[in-house]
Design an enzyme around this catalytic site. Structure first.
Site, PDB file in Angstrom:
ATOM      1  N   GLY A 270      26.312  39.781  42.413  1.00 26.38           N
ATOM      2  CA  GLY A 270      25.208  40.502  43.045  1.00 26.38           C
ATOM      3  C   GLY A 270      24.500  41.402  42.048  1.00 26.38           C
TER       4      GLY A 270
ATOM      5  N   ARG B 209      26.896  32.208  43.313  1.00 17.68           N
ATOM      6  CA  ARG B 209      27.374  30.875  43.710  1.00 17.68           C
ATOM      7  C   ARG B 209      27.651  29.958  42.530  1.00 17.68           C
ATOM      8  NH1 ARG B 209      23.275  31.815  47.194  1.00 17.68           N
ATOM      9  NH2 ARG B 209      21.894  30.529  45.951  1.00 17.68           N
TER      10      ARG B 209
ATOM     11  N   ASP C   8      33.695  41.730  39.840  1.00 17.73           N
ATOM     12  CA  ASP C   8      34.996  41.092  39.865  1.00 17.73           C
ATOM     13  C   ASP C   8      34.967  39.579  39.561  1.00 17.73           C
ATOM     14  OD1 ASP C   8      37.611  41.684  40.324  1.00 17.73           O
ATOM     15  OD2 ASP C   8      37.552  40.810  42.349  1.00 17.73           O
TER      16      ASP C   8
ATOM     17  N   THR D  45      29.117  47.125  39.507  1.00 11.33           N
ATOM     18  CA  THR D  45      29.166  47.036  40.962  1.00 11.33           C
ATOM     19  C   THR D  45      28.794  48.384  41.569  1.00 11.33           C
ATOM     20  OG1 THR D  45      30.576  46.840  42.915  1.00 11.33           O
ATOM     21  CG2 THR D  45      31.711  47.363  40.880  1.00 11.33           C
TER      22      THR D  45
ATOM     23  N   ASP E 144      29.984  49.248  44.188  1.00 13.05           N
ATOM     24  CA  ASP E 144      31.172  49.635  44.975  1.00 13.05           C
ATOM     25  C   ASP E 144      32.103  50.588  44.222  1.00 13.05           C
ATOM     26  OD1 ASP E 144      30.101  47.760  46.703  1.00 13.05           O
ATOM     27  OD2 ASP E 144      31.446  46.160  46.050  1.00 13.05           O
TER      28      ASP E 144
ATOM     29  N   ASP F 196      34.715  50.017  42.467  1.00 13.67           N
ATOM     30  CA  ASP F 196      36.097  49.735  42.871  1.00 13.67           C
ATOM     31  C   ASP F 196      36.968  49.126  41.766  1.00 13.67           C
ATOM     32  OD1 ASP F 196      34.744  47.353  42.819  1.00 13.67           O
ATOM     33  OD2 ASP F 196      35.426  46.650  44.770  1.00 13.67           O
TER      34      ASP F 196
ATOM     35  N   ARG G 169      32.185  47.075  50.158  1.00 10.07           N
ATOM     36  CA  ARG G 169      33.212  46.049  50.361  1.00 10.07           C
ATOM     37  C   ARG G 169      34.488  46.677  50.923  1.00 10.07           C
ATOM     38  NH1 ARG G 169      32.075  40.803  48.427  1.00 10.07           N
ATOM     39  NH2 ARG G 169      30.574  41.477  46.888  1.00 10.07           N
TER      40      ARG G 169
END
Ligand code: F6P
Length: 354
Positions: free
Chosen positions: A11, A74, A112, A134, A136, A138, A180
């Site tokens: 992303g 993808r 990730d 990210t 996030d 994380d 997430r």
């Protein structure tokens, strides 16, 4: 002259262009290397889609959101979708194309999934350096990922805006933010925006606790409430809310929280799902600087031949860690940590009864 490729995978995230710009500038200015951009992440190594990256082609990208190189989540070459269903391993093609394109090293900027692919390609002999990305935040290997603080700033602005309308209408406003399975964006924006209740995946909530907090606030004279909920949050004993369970796309927990408490309170409830607004747009200054430092450091690793490493920040220092270590260690909110303790002292409830 050596040729270095740069790609962005997974992303997008505010600050990707700042990393690209800093890496290109450093590779050219400090090391006199040629740089190419690989388009659409690892997909571009299957289709051989590359563009020149130089002072002209990167001009003006520092404050821009998204990625000049485009991206996809993808294009995993190890599990490439076959038309008609199923997957196939196309990693050998990637390796061959890298050689045929004359690329001597690759800087992969991603989350990730991208880091895992980079690690596997490294094991196949491709000289890779990684930059973590990210919103996030994380990843345990780095104190911060760029993009996170921008997402927090956007979410905090949303909390501020919800405050004034909540106050005018005596309503409960529930704001769902991304992250997430980590509650960092919810925790940071909830504290920064002065939320009354923050719900994070790491601390499953009890509806009766949320109701109790709302009633307690009412007894103290408050007529409205702000709840920030992380998209990965769940009720005690319950499950995450998915927009699409097959692809594990999270979303919609705010509606679940509303349904859980609606019949027990008199106040009206409204739900806002912030979505990709958190990921788009211009990075704030903190992220531009972190991203620029990461880009420069990644270029230095390439020049020093330190392949298999990922850049990270620890305190004030930019350091490097093995990609293999980084991918195996996620970072979650610690229910017993200082941030949660500070929130408790501010009177914020986590809806868990602790
Ligand atoms: O990992 C970043 C992130 O924005 C998450 O916070 C969110 O769950 C996910 O990506 C959304 O992914 P997509 O853009 O594929 O909907």
């Amino acid at each position: 002259m050596k040729r270095i490729g740069i790609l962005t995978g997974g992303g997008d995230c505010p600050g990707l262009n700042a990393v690209i710009r800093a890496a290109v500038r450093t590779l050219i200015r400090d090391y006199d290397l040629e740089v190419v951009g690989i388009q659409l992440g690892f997909e571009g190594l299957l289709t051989r889609s590359i563009i020149p990256l130089n002072v002209e082609t990167i001009r003006g990208i520092l404050p821009k959101g998204g990625t000049l190189l485009r991206t996809t989540n993808r294009g995993n070459p190890f599990e490439y979708p076959v038309s008609g269903g199923g997957i196939e391993d196309r990693s050998r093609e990637v390796v061959d194309n890298i050689h045929e394109l004359g690329i001597d090293g690759v800087i992969a900027i991603g989350g990730d999934g991208t880091l895992k692919i980079a690690q596997r390609l490294c094991e196949m002999g491709i000289p890779m350096v990684a930059v973590p990305k990210t919103i996030d935040n994380d990843l345990a290997a780095t104190d911060y990922t760029f993009g996170f603080q921008t997402a927090v700033a956007v979410a905090t602005d949303a909390v501020d805006r919800l405050h004034s309308t909540a106050e005018s209408h005596d309503r409960v406003m529930i704001l769902e933010v991304m992250g997430r399975n980590a509650g960092w964006i919810a925790l940071y924006s909830g504290i920064a925006g002065g939320a009354d209740i923050i719900l994070v995946p790491e601390m499953p909530y009890r509806p009766e606790e949320i109701v109790r907090t709302i009633r307690e606030r009412q007894s103290e004279g408050s007529k409205f409430d702000i709840i920030v909920v992380a998209e990965g949050a769940k009720r005690m004993g319950g499950e995450e809310a998915y927009l699409d369970k097959a692809t594990r796309r999270l979303g919609g927990i705010a509606y679940q929280v509303a349904a859980d408490i609606q019949q027990h309170i008199e106040l009206e409830i409204r739900v806002t799902v912030l979505g990709h607004i958190q990921r788009g747009g211009s990075p704030i200054a903190f992220d531009r600087i972190l991203a620029s430092r990461f880009g420069k450091a990644a270029a230095d690793l390439v020049a020093r031949g330190k392949f298999g490493d990922m850049v990270a920040v620890r305190g004030e220092e930019i350091v490097s860690v093995a990609i293999a270590d980084a991918v195996s260690r996620p970072k979650y909110v610690d229910p017993k940590g200082q941030m949660v303790a500070a929130a408790h002292s501010l009177g914020i409830s986590f809806g868990d009864g602790a």
